[in-house]
Motif scaffolding. Sequence first.
Motif, short mmCIF file in Angstrom:
data_model
loop_
_atom_site.label_atom_id
_atom_site.label_comp_id
_atom_site.label_asym_id
_atom_site.label_seq_id
_atom_site.Cartn_x
_atom_site.Cartn_y
_atom_site.Cartn_z
N SER A 72 0.78 -1.37 -0.12
CA SER A 72 -0.09 0.01 -0.09
C SER A 72 1.03 1.32 0.11
O SER A 72 0.43 2.06 -0.66
CB SER A 72 -1.02 -0.09 1.28
OG SER A 72 -1.81 -0.98 1.09
N TYR A 73 2.09 1.08 0.60
CA TYR A 73 2.63 2.44 0.75
C TYR A 73 3.44 2.79 -0.78
O TYR A 73 4.12 4.00 -0.67
CB TYR A 73 3.71 2.29 1.64
CG TYR A 73 3.47 2.10 3.15
CD1 TYR A 73 2.52 2.94 3.59
CD2 TYR A 73 3.71 1.00 3.75
CE1 TYR A 73 2.03 2.64 4.81
CE2 TYR A 73 3.14 0.63 5.09
CZ TYR A 73 2.26 1.69 5.57
OH TYR A 73 1.66 1.22 6.97
N SER A 74 3.33 2.11 -1.69
CA SER A 74 3.66 2.27 -3.09
C SER A 74 2.71 3.10 -3.83
O SER A 74 2.85 3.35 -5.00
CB SER A 74 4.65 1.27 -3.70
OG SER A 74 3.62 0.27 -4.21
N LEU A 104 -10.18 7.91 -1.86
CA LEU A 104 -10.48 6.40 -1.92
C LEU A 104 -11.60 5.96 -1.41
O LEU A 104 -12.29 5.25 -1.85
CB LEU A 104 -8.92 5.44 -1.62
CG LEU A 104 -9.05 4.13 -1.60
CD1 LEU A 104 -9.55 3.58 -3.08
CD2 LEU A 104 -7.85 3.73 -1.17
N GLU A 105 -11.67 6.52 0.02
CA GLU A 105 -12.70 6.10 0.87
C GLU A 105 -14.05 6.42 0.40
O GLU A 105 -15.06 5.71 0.29
CB GLU A 105 -12.63 6.77 2.48
CG GLU A 105 -13.64 6.58 3.33
CD GLU A 105 -13.38 7.04 4.45
OE1 GLU A 105 -13.92 6.75 5.66
OE2 GLU A 105 -12.61 8.19 4.61
N GLN A 106 -14.31 7.62 -0.48
CA GLN A 106 -15.52 7.90 -1.02
C GLN A 106 -15.75 6.99 -2.20
O GLN A 106 -16.84 6.70 -2.35
CB GLN A 106 -15.37 9.33 -1.75
CG GLN A 106 -15.39 10.41 -0.57
CD GLN A 106 -15.35 11.61 -0.98
OE1 GLN A 106 -15.00 12.10 -2.14
NE2 GLN A 106 -15.54 12.53 -0.13
N MET A 107 -14.84 6.46 -2.99
CA MET A 107 -14.95 5.53 -4.22
C MET A 107 -15.47 4.26 -3.54
O MET A 107 -16.11 3.64 -4.26
CB MET A 107 -13.61 5.38 -4.85
CG MET A 107 -13.06 6.67 -5.63
SD MET A 107 -11.51 6.25 -6.17
CE MET A 107 -10.92 7.99 -6.93
N ILE A 108 -15.00 3.72 -2.46
CA ILE A 108 -15.45 2.35 -2.06
C ILE A 108 -16.26 2.16 -0.79
O ILE A 108 -16.62 1.36 -0.43
CB ILE A 108 -14.07 1.74 -1.91
CG1 ILE A 108 -13.29 2.20 -0.74
CG2 ILE A 108 -13.13 1.46 -2.97
CD1 ILE A 108 -12.17 1.30 -0.12
N ALA A 133 -10.91 -3.49 4.61
CA ALA A 133 -9.38 -3.62 4.24
C ALA A 133 -8.91 -2.27 4.25
O ALA A 133 -7.81 -1.89 4.83
CB ALA A 133 -9.10 -4.07 2.73
N PHE A 134 -9.60 -1.17 3.98
CA PHE A 134 -9.36 0.06 4.04
C PHE A 134 -9.20 0.54 5.35
O PHE A 134 -8.25 1.39 5.78
CB PHE A 134 -10.50 1.13 3.37
CG PHE A 134 -10.18 2.55 3.49
CD1 PHE A 134 -9.49 3.40 2.39
CD2 PHE A 134 -10.53 3.31 4.54
CE1 PHE A 134 -9.10 4.56 2.58
CE2 PHE A 134 -10.32 4.40 4.71
CZ PHE A 134 -9.73 5.24 3.78
N LEU A 158 -4.62 -1.36 -1.22
CA LEU A 158 -4.26 -2.01 -2.62
C LEU A 158 -5.39 -3.20 -2.53
O LEU A 158 -6.08 -3.31 -3.29
CB LEU A 158 -2.84 -2.86 -2.60
CG LEU A 158 -1.94 -1.88 -3.39
CD1 LEU A 158 -0.70 -2.62 -3.42
CD2 LEU A 158 -2.21 -1.22 -4.80
N LYS A 159 -5.50 -3.90 -1.26
CA LYS A 159 -6.30 -4.96 -1.03
C LYS A 159 -7.79 -4.21 -0.98
O LYS A 159 -8.77 -5.01 -1.64
CB LYS A 159 -6.19 -5.57 0.37
CG LYS A 159 -6.82 -6.95 0.77
CD LYS A 159 -6.37 -7.46 1.86
CE LYS A 159 -6.92 -8.72 2.21
NZ LYS A 159 -6.88 -9.29 3.54
N ALA A 160 -8.15 -3.03 -0.76
CA ALA A 160 -9.34 -2.50 -0.73
C ALA A 160 -9.74 -2.43 -2.10
O ALA A 160 -10.72 -2.45 -2.43
CB ALA A 160 -9.32 -1.15 0.08
N ILE A 161 -8.95 -1.77 -2.75
CA ILE A 161 -9.09 -1.68 -4.34
C ILE A 161 -9.44 -2.96 -5.09
O ILE A 161 -10.29 -2.92 -5.82
CB ILE A 161 -7.88 -0.76 -5.09
CG1 ILE A 161 -7.68 0.63 -4.45
CG2 ILE A 161 -8.04 -0.58 -6.47
CD1 ILE A 161 -6.50 1.30 -4.71
#
Length: 199
Positions: A148-150, A169-173, A182-183, A189-192
């Motif tokens: 995720s840090y990348s 990202l939070e709004q998107m998912i 996961a977020f 990355l896992k969340a996406i």
Amino acid sequence: MQKLYSSITIILIVFAFGNKAKAQAGVGATYIGDYSKMGGHETVNLELERGNWAYRLSNLKNARYTFTLTMKDNSTREVHSKLYADSANNRSYVMDDQKKIYCSQTRRISREDGSKQIIGIATDSCWLFKIVSGKINAYSFLSEGAGSYSVSALQTGTGVIQTFDERALEQMISNDPKAMKAFIKKEYLKAIEKFNADN
């Protein structure tokens, strides 16, 4: 004279007990290493999370590869290098015989990974490599997965690529419970990936 000796003795006793109390108040020197180890992983993660992309690039796993650079004039050249961060100028670069080639001097960068070609789009500050594809695309400043840090940029479908932002990202998912789980753990990355799988 007797009084003088008594006074000196009392002062020495008070001084000795005072130092002993101070020594016991904190963590002893022999334990400092252990306390550092206990907080080390958490501290590193926090620093990576708060650091800008250049700081993260300098501190994440980043191997050397043979990259093909497509320059601004459409000429190509090969370099065997890892990706570096010039923090002062906020730009990434590769090394070619002691010479820095900045991302802004190129159109793109690519490398082979088995039968797959990994391509990085040149921006003013770094190359962006697509690491997750789907309804939400995620881009990294590294050409290999580094967690995720990348993650440095996001894109919805074929829309504009925008700098990674936790709140965006939070709004998107937000409507996907599995992705949000996961977020919350900061596993972006896992969340996406979960969101893309569900949508």
